[in-house]
Design a protein around this motif. Sequence first.
Motif, PDB file in Angstrom:
ATOM      1  N   GLU A 133      11.039  49.008  48.816  1.00  0.00           N
ATOM      2  CA  GLU A 133      11.650  48.878  47.488  1.00  0.00           C
ATOM      3  C   GLU A 133      10.698  48.333  46.441  1.00  0.00           C
ATOM      4  O   GLU A 133      10.972  48.425  45.252  1.00  0.00           O
ATOM      5  CB  GLU A 133      12.932  48.056  47.558  1.00  0.00           C
ATOM      6  CG  GLU A 133      12.776  46.648  48.039  1.00  0.00           C
ATOM      7  CD  GLU A 133      14.147  45.986  48.221  1.00  0.00           C
ATOM      8  OE1 GLU A 133      15.067  46.229  47.413  1.00  0.00           O
ATOM      9  OE2 GLU A 133      14.286  45.232  49.181  1.00  0.00           O
ATOM     10  N   ARG A 169      10.001  54.622  43.101  1.00  0.00           N
ATOM     11  CA  ARG A 169      10.737  55.654  43.850  1.00  0.00           C
ATOM     12  C   ARG A 169      10.126  57.043  43.690  1.00  0.00           C
ATOM     13  O   ARG A 169      10.180  57.864  44.597  1.00  0.00           O
ATOM     14  CB  ARG A 169      12.192  55.690  43.400  1.00  0.00           C
ATOM     15  CG  ARG A 169      12.951  54.451  43.779  1.00  0.00           C
ATOM     16  CD  ARG A 169      14.376  54.508  43.308  1.00  0.00           C
ATOM     17  NE  ARG A 169      14.982  53.196  43.461  1.00  0.00           N
ATOM     18  CZ  ARG A 169      16.199  52.905  43.088  1.00  0.00           C
ATOM     19  NH1 ARG A 169      16.954  53.814  42.530  1.00  0.00           N
ATOM     20  NH2 ARG A 169      16.675  51.691  43.256  1.00  0.00           N
ATOM     21  N   GLN A 197      16.176  51.876  49.103  1.00  0.00           N
ATOM     22  CA  GLN A 197      17.393  51.906  48.308  1.00  0.00           C
ATOM     23  C   GLN A 197      18.319  53.046  48.744  1.00  0.00           C
ATOM     24  O   GLN A 197      19.533  52.868  48.846  1.00  0.00           O
ATOM     25  CB  GLN A 197      17.069  52.061  46.814  1.00  0.00           C
ATOM     26  CG  GLN A 197      16.283  50.909  46.233  1.00  0.00           C
ATOM     27  CD  GLN A 197      14.765  51.106  46.309  1.00  0.00           C
ATOM     28  OE1 GLN A 197      14.228  51.764  47.191  1.00  0.00           O
ATOM     29  NE2 GLN A 197      14.056  50.506  45.370  1.00  0.00           N
ATOM     30  N   SER A 246      18.496  47.757  50.711  1.00  0.00           N
ATOM     31  CA  SER A 246      17.877  46.922  49.675  1.00  0.00           C
ATOM     32  C   SER A 246      18.045  45.432  49.911  1.00  0.00           C
ATOM     33  O   SER A 246      17.166  44.652  49.610  1.00  0.00           O
ATOM     34  CB  SER A 246      18.428  47.273  48.296  1.00  0.00           C
ATOM     35  OG  SER A 246      18.050  48.564  47.944  1.00  0.00           O
TER      36      SER A 246
END
Length: 109
Positions: free
Chosen positions: A7, A11, A26, A31
């Motif tokens: 995380e 992304r 995620q 998370s």
Amino acid sequence: MRVLLDECLPRKLKYRLNGHEVTTVQERGWSSKKNGELLRLMNESVDVFLTSDQNLRYQQDLSNIRYRIIVLVAHDNRLLTLQPFMPQVQQAIPLMLPGSVIEIGMRED
């Protein structure tokens, strides 16, 4: 290979790893997991863990992992900074043995 992005990484980096099944912490709903719990969860469902946590190997017992860990080393975690390291990551993945940890990037000493 099944690659999991930590995380702490952008992304959009997942789109820079062609030919692999890439998901993010995620997306998996992990998370809120602490590092130790996250590492145990990955043993059955991940081949490669991509992170920028340079302290991971010193903070966690990695002796029982079944996946590979690649640590991206850079001065920040922005996509533009990390993107140039993706060809090296692509090359390293098939060469790594399960349980191994490598660093890719630049070290600022």
